[in-house]
Each structure stands twice: as C-alpha cells, then as structure tokens.
Design an enzyme around this catalytic site. Structure first.
Site, PDB file in Angstrom:
ATOM      1  CD  GLU A  37      44.977 -12.820  18.228  1.00 39.00           C
ATOM      2  OE1 GLU A  37      45.877 -12.784  19.090  1.00 39.00           O
ATOM      3  OE2 GLU A  37      44.107 -11.920  18.103  1.00 39.00           O
ATOM      4  CB  THR A 115      47.117 -14.573  21.685  1.00 38.84           C
ATOM      5  OG1 THR A 115      47.440 -13.403  20.909  1.00 38.84           O
ATOM      6  CG2 THR A 115      46.744 -15.698  20.729  1.00 38.84           C
ATOM      7  CG  ASP A 199      44.029  -8.014  26.553  1.00 41.91           C
ATOM      8  OD1 ASP A 199      44.130  -7.097  27.416  1.00 41.91           O
ATOM      9  OD2 ASP A 199      42.969  -8.225  25.926  1.00 41.91           O
ATOM     10  CG  ASP A 224      53.676 -13.971  25.863  1.00 38.34           C
ATOM     11  OD1 ASP A 224      53.887 -13.182  26.809  1.00 38.34           O
ATOM     12  OD2 ASP A 224      52.800 -13.768  24.996  1.00 38.34           O
TER      13      ASP A 224
END
Length: 266
Positions: A37, A115, A199, A224
C-alpha cells in the site's frame, strides 16, 4: 488569582489548536501499514527512505520523506516483523509507530491510509474509497459500565467537509480490530458501531492522535466485502493490487487538496 493548573493547561491547548487552524498545513504524517500500500504513494511523491532513522534502534519502522509543493511529507511504514518477515499490521504496531512519529516529526496533520473490508449492506463496493467520519474498536469487549465505552473507544476524525465535497468522497464510519476475519461477537459490535468499513489500524491511530492532539483523517479503500459470499482472505488478496492503485490516487488527491490550506479550510 491565577487559574487552576488544569484550566490554564486546557486554555493554552485550545489557544495552540486555534493558532494551528489559522496557518497552512506544513508537515503531513502518512501512516500506512503494508508495504504494498505504501510504495505507490512513495513513488507518486518521489519520497526517499531516511537512512538515519528518527526511531529507536532495533525497530523495523521505515520513514520515507520529501517535499511536495508547500508540504513536508513523511510516510511511515511499520516495516516487516523481524522474526516472520511479514508486514507489521495491527493495532499494537500502529499505536507505537504513531506515537513515535508524532514525537519525532511534530506533524500538523495525520493521514492514516490503507485497505479495508467493506459492508455491502452499508453500500460499500470493491474499489470504493471512504473517508472515515469516526472510528471505534470492535474487539475490546469490557462488559462493565464505562469500561465498555472505553473499550469501544469512539473518536471523531477531523471534519473535512470541503475535502469531501471537492473530491466527491464517500463517507462512512470505520471499525477496527486485530483480526482479518469477523467473529459473531465482532460482528455484533461492528453493527453497533454502525460501521461501513473495518480495518486493523485506524482506531489505534485515532487514539494516539487524540491523546497528543494531532488532527487525523482516515482514507480506506475496500478490498473485500465482509458480508459477501467469498472468503475474506481470498478476496483481499485477489483485489489488493487494483484497490491499492485506487487508494494511491485518492491519497494523492487528498494531499494536493491539503496543500496551501489551513485545517479550518479542509
């Protein structure tokens, strides 16, 4: 008569924050948990790795830094676990690296980017990028009055109405825990938190930022669907590269928007 020490301290803190809101943001601290990331952002802003670490000897934390327009940018990646060689994800690393980075770099603004899992029941889709309105924990269950609220640790992100409008960003609540999967107990708390994304770092960053009075925003890209029909780990790995590109683009837009502005203009 002089005001009580606590009142004087609070007044000085309020005065300092008010002053910060009136001057342009100068130093940004970007905290990203995974190397996959982080590197696109490093390359985007042509940041360089600091060979002379500002952190304690022996820790794996990595600082990339550089100047972009009117901003001093510091990107901190917690590095690889010394024993297992995997990204140092989760709340413990996030808390430690946030604290050490604030102490060493004195940022005006923190951007925690990364993410996340999303909930289609709340309107999340793969590739969506959300700006968190507030953050909380979902795996710190302490069923004792007041301790239960401490466990959830609800905190507001910095309010950025102009940023949201200008970049047309989606906004949702973020829930944080130390597991990639979701137990029934976690799910119940996530629902209670009214979260759109989940997260493994955000609420930990928010805790330290609030403790040390540094404004923070949270940019999370959905890899997801937690309430979807595919295994979380498989879907995460399948979409990681594509979603990381979307995350990089949004972080770049956020940094460009922040440049030249004071906090009250965000």
């Amino acid at each position: 008569m002089a005001p009580p020490r606590g009142d004087a301290s609070a007044a000085a803190e309020e005065a300092m924050l008010a002053q910060l809101e009136k001057r342009p943001v100068c130093t940004i601290l970007i905290i990203i948990a995974m190397q996959t990331e982080a590197l696109p952002v490093v390359n985007k802003f042509q940041l360089v790795e600091d060979p002379n670490t500002v952190f304690p000897e022996g820790v794996p934390w990595v600082r990339y830094h550089g100047v972009y327009k009117d901003l001093n940018i510091n990107l901190i990646w917690p590095g690889k676990d010394p024993s297992l060689g995997v990204d140092s994800v989760g709340t413990v690393s996030a808390s430690l690296v946030t604290y050490a980075s604030i102490q060493a770099l004195q940022p005006d603004l923190i951007i925690n980017a990364g993410t996340a899992g999303g909930f289609k029941a709340k309107g999340a889709c793969i590739g969506d990028v959300f700006l968190a309105s507030e953050v909380a924990f979902h795996d710190r269950r302490i069923p004792i009055p007041v301790f239960d609220l401490y466990g959830v640790g609800l905190r507001q992100a910095l309010s950025t109405p102009s940023l949201v409008k200008d970049l047309n960003l989606k906004v949702g609540k973020l829930s944080t825990g130390d597991s990639l999967d979701m137990s029934p107990q976690d799910e119940a708390t996530i629902i209670a938190n009214d979260a759109t994304v989940k997260d493994m770092e955000g609420a930990a960053v928010a805790y330290v930022a609030d403790l040390l009075k540094v404004p923070a925003i949270f940019v999370k890209a959905v890899t997801d669907l937690v309430d979807g029909d595919k295994p979380t780990a498989d879907e995460f790995l399948q979409n990681l590269a594509t979603v990381t590109a979307a995350l990089n683009e949004t972080v770049s837009q956020v940094v460009n928007f922040v440049n030249g502005k004071c906090l009250s203009e965000l």
